[in-house]
Design a protein around this motif. Structure first.
Motif, PDB file in Angstrom:
ATOM      1  N   SER A  57      60.747  70.935  70.118  1.00 36.27           N
ATOM      2  CA  SER A  57      61.866  71.166  71.044  1.00 36.27           C
ATOM      3  C   SER A  57      61.359  71.253  72.478  1.00 36.27           C
ATOM      4  O   SER A  57      60.302  71.837  72.737  1.00 36.27           O
ATOM      5  CB  SER A  57      62.590  72.464  70.668  1.00 36.27           C
ATOM      6  OG  SER A  57      63.524  72.835  71.662  1.00 36.27           O
ATOM      7  N   THR A  58      62.138  70.694  73.398  1.00 35.17           N
ATOM      8  CA  THR A  58      61.795  70.810  74.817  1.00 35.17           C
ATOM      9  C   THR A  58      62.565  71.931  75.495  1.00 35.17           C
ATOM     10  O   THR A  58      62.583  72.020  76.719  1.00 35.17           O
ATOM     11  CB  THR A  58      62.074  69.483  75.550  1.00 35.17           C
ATOM     12  OG1 THR A  58      63.433  69.095  75.315  1.00 35.17           O
ATOM     13  CG2 THR A  58      61.148  68.384  75.070  1.00 35.17           C
ATOM     14  N   GLY A  59      63.195  72.801  74.698  1.00 38.41           N
ATOM     15  CA  GLY A  59      63.829  73.978  75.270  1.00 38.41           C
ATOM     16  C   GLY A  59      65.303  74.092  74.965  1.00 38.41           C
ATOM     17  O   GLY A  59      65.810  73.519  74.006  1.00 38.41           O
ATOM     18  N   ILE A  62      67.694  80.070  77.181  1.00 41.90           N
ATOM     19  CA  ILE A  62      66.668  81.107  77.172  1.00 41.90           C
ATOM     20  C   ILE A  62      67.146  82.363  76.467  1.00 41.90           C
ATOM     21  O   ILE A  62      66.368  83.029  75.765  1.00 41.90           O
ATOM     22  CB  ILE A  62      66.202  81.442  78.621  1.00 41.90           C
ATOM     23  CG1 ILE A  62      65.069  82.462  78.604  1.00 41.90           C
ATOM     24  CG2 ILE A  62      67.357  81.932  79.461  1.00 41.90           C
ATOM     25  CD1 ILE A  62      63.822  82.018  77.901  1.00 41.90           C
ATOM     26  N   ALA A  65      66.636  81.844  72.837  1.00 41.20           N
ATOM     27  CA  ALA A  65      65.211  81.861  72.516  1.00 41.20           C
ATOM     28  C   ALA A  65      64.684  83.288  72.440  1.00 41.20           C
ATOM     29  O   ALA A  65      63.876  83.617  71.566  1.00 41.20           O
ATOM     30  CB  ALA A  65      64.430  81.070  73.562  1.00 41.20           C
ATOM     31  N   SER A  92      59.555  75.021  77.754  1.00 39.09           N
ATOM     32  CA  SER A  92      60.620  75.917  78.192  1.00 39.09           C
ATOM     33  C   SER A  92      60.933  76.992  77.159  1.00 39.09           C
ATOM     34  O   SER A  92      60.049  77.704  76.707  1.00 39.09           O
ATOM     35  CB  SER A  92      61.857  75.074  78.524  1.00 39.09           C
ATOM     36  OG  SER A  92      62.813  75.815  79.228  1.00 39.09           O
ATOM     37  N   ALA A  93      62.185  77.105  76.761  1.00 36.06           N
ATOM     38  CA  ALA A  93      62.609  78.154  75.826  1.00 36.06           C
ATOM     39  C   ALA A  93      61.887  78.065  74.489  1.00 36.06           C
ATOM     40  O   ALA A  93      61.679  79.078  73.816  1.00 36.06           O
ATOM     41  CB  ALA A  93      64.127  78.077  75.618  1.00 36.06           C
ATOM     42  N   ALA A  94      61.496  76.847  74.095  1.00 36.93           N
ATOM     43  CA  ALA A  94      60.811  76.680  72.807  1.00 36.93           C
ATOM     44  C   ALA A  94      59.461  77.387  72.786  1.00 36.93           C
ATOM     45  O   ALA A  94      59.008  77.851  71.742  1.00 36.93           O
ATOM     46  CB  ALA A  94      60.636  75.194  72.500  1.00 36.93           C
ATOM     47  N   THR A  95      58.809  77.483  73.948  1.00 39.56           N
ATOM     48  CA  THR A  95      57.516  78.159  73.999  1.00 39.56           C
ATOM     49  C   THR A  95      57.651  79.660  73.802  1.00 39.56           C
ATOM     50  O   THR A  95      56.709  80.321  73.377  1.00 39.56           O
ATOM     51  CB  THR A  95      56.795  77.882  75.335  1.00 39.56           C
ATOM     52  OG1 THR A  95      57.526  78.484  76.413  1.00 39.56           O
ATOM     53  CG2 THR A  95      56.668  76.399  75.592  1.00 39.56           C
ATOM     54  N   ILE A 116      55.324  75.577  80.288  1.00 42.99           N
ATOM     55  CA  ILE A 116      56.045  76.795  80.647  1.00 42.99           C
ATOM     56  C   ILE A 116      56.420  76.702  82.125  1.00 42.99           C
ATOM     57  O   ILE A 116      55.686  76.112  82.922  1.00 42.99           O
ATOM     58  CB  ILE A 116      55.213  78.074  80.373  1.00 42.99           C
ATOM     59  CG1 ILE A 116      53.985  78.143  81.282  1.00 42.99           C
ATOM     60  CG2 ILE A 116      54.809  78.151  78.917  1.00 42.99           C
ATOM     61  CD1 ILE A 116      53.222  79.461  81.169  1.00 42.99           C
ATOM     62  N   CYS A 119      62.712  79.860  85.202  1.00 50.12           N
ATOM     63  CA  CYS A 119      64.060  79.534  84.729  1.00 50.12           C
ATOM     64  C   CYS A 119      64.802  78.633  85.708  1.00 50.12           C
ATOM     65  O   CYS A 119      64.640  78.749  86.924  1.00 50.12           O
ATOM     66  CB  CYS A 119      64.870  80.806  84.529  1.00 50.12           C
ATOM     67  SG  CYS A 119      64.459  81.661  83.011  1.00 50.12           S
TER      68      CYS A 119
END
Length: 260
Positions: A57-59, A62, A65, A92-95, A116, A119
């Protein structure tokens, strides 16, 4: 150090049922929600020994997540081993979700790229007052992210995490797996092949001694009670009984381990 395969990591230190969860696409959509993951965990007949989280996933959202992170973090605090596996583009959010793993269990593919950043707000129409309020909210979230990455990394610290997030106009930059590990955002390299993909189910790993006992007992029961005269029939009945017995014995062991 040679890279480990998914199977080697999976079988290395797990002796109970495994729950696999896949996060693909946008966090906060479809099954990529904290509610869905919570239901998957709560809907099990017994507590899993391990939760595998595969991330492609690219995010996304948030806030979702963070909720998923809290669900998995609570599982870790409850004694469940949580392993995260990052494949492809993970950003992003996936991390945030990837950081929810148990200590030392954040795995990354050698073909992955990791990002990362601070926001951002997309496709929002806001007044000046709303922009000011949103700015304060974003700064609060950024501070939370800095503390998360700083705490989870062995090397970055909060200052390093903030500097990394602020690169390229606060959009961050893509890290390869070596950089992600060097910055302490991942723990171990993992490779996966097509024949190692596991279905999205709880998969009990049965002790071999239990399986031998189950086969012997199953053969006896099949021959004695079902009067199986045909070899194929005997094999079918034996298989069914063997699976049932192995599951019962495995569950019995899990309940005993939980009591201990």
């Amino acid at each position: 150090m040679d890279n480990k395969t998914f199977t080697q990591i999976l079988r290395g230190n797990i002796s109970g049922p495994i729950l696999k969860i896949s996060l693909e696409g946008v966090i906060g959509t479809g099954n990529n929600t904290a509610e869905y993951i919570s239901k998957r965990i709560e809907g099990l007949m017994c507590t899993p020994a391990c939760i595998i989280v595969e991330i492609r996933s690219t995010g996304g959202l948030i806030e979702e997540a963070v909720k998923i992170y809290n669900v998995l973090d609570n599982a870790v605090k409850g004694g469940i081993l949580v392993k995260t596996f990052c494949y492809g583009y993970v950003a992003s959010a996936a991390t945030v979700v990837a950081q929810a793993a148990s200590p030392g269990e954040r795995h990354i593919s050698s073909e992955s790229l990791y990002l990362i950043h601070k926001c951002v707000v997309k496709d929002e129409e806001m007044t000046a007052e709303e922009c000011m309020s949103m700015s304060d909210t974003l700064k609060t979230i950024d501070d939370w992210l800095v503390k998360l990455y700083g705490k989870k990394s062995k090397y970055l610290g909060e200052n390093g995490a903030r500097l990394l997030m602020e690169e390229n106009g606060c959009r961050g930059r893509w890290l390869d797996y070596n950089e992600a590990m060097a910055f302490g955002l991942a723990d171990e390299v993992c490779e996966i092949s097509n024949d190692e993909v596991i279905d999205n189910v709880v998969m009990p790993i049965v002790d071999h001694s239990y399986l031998v006992i189950a086969i012997i007992v199953a053969l006896y029961i099949a021959n004695l009670l079902f009067d199986a005269t045909d070899f194929a029939e005997l094999l079918l009945v034996t298989g069914i009984v063997c699976i049932a017995i192995s599951q019962i014995l495995t569950l019995k062991k899990l309940l005993k381990d939980k009591q201990d």
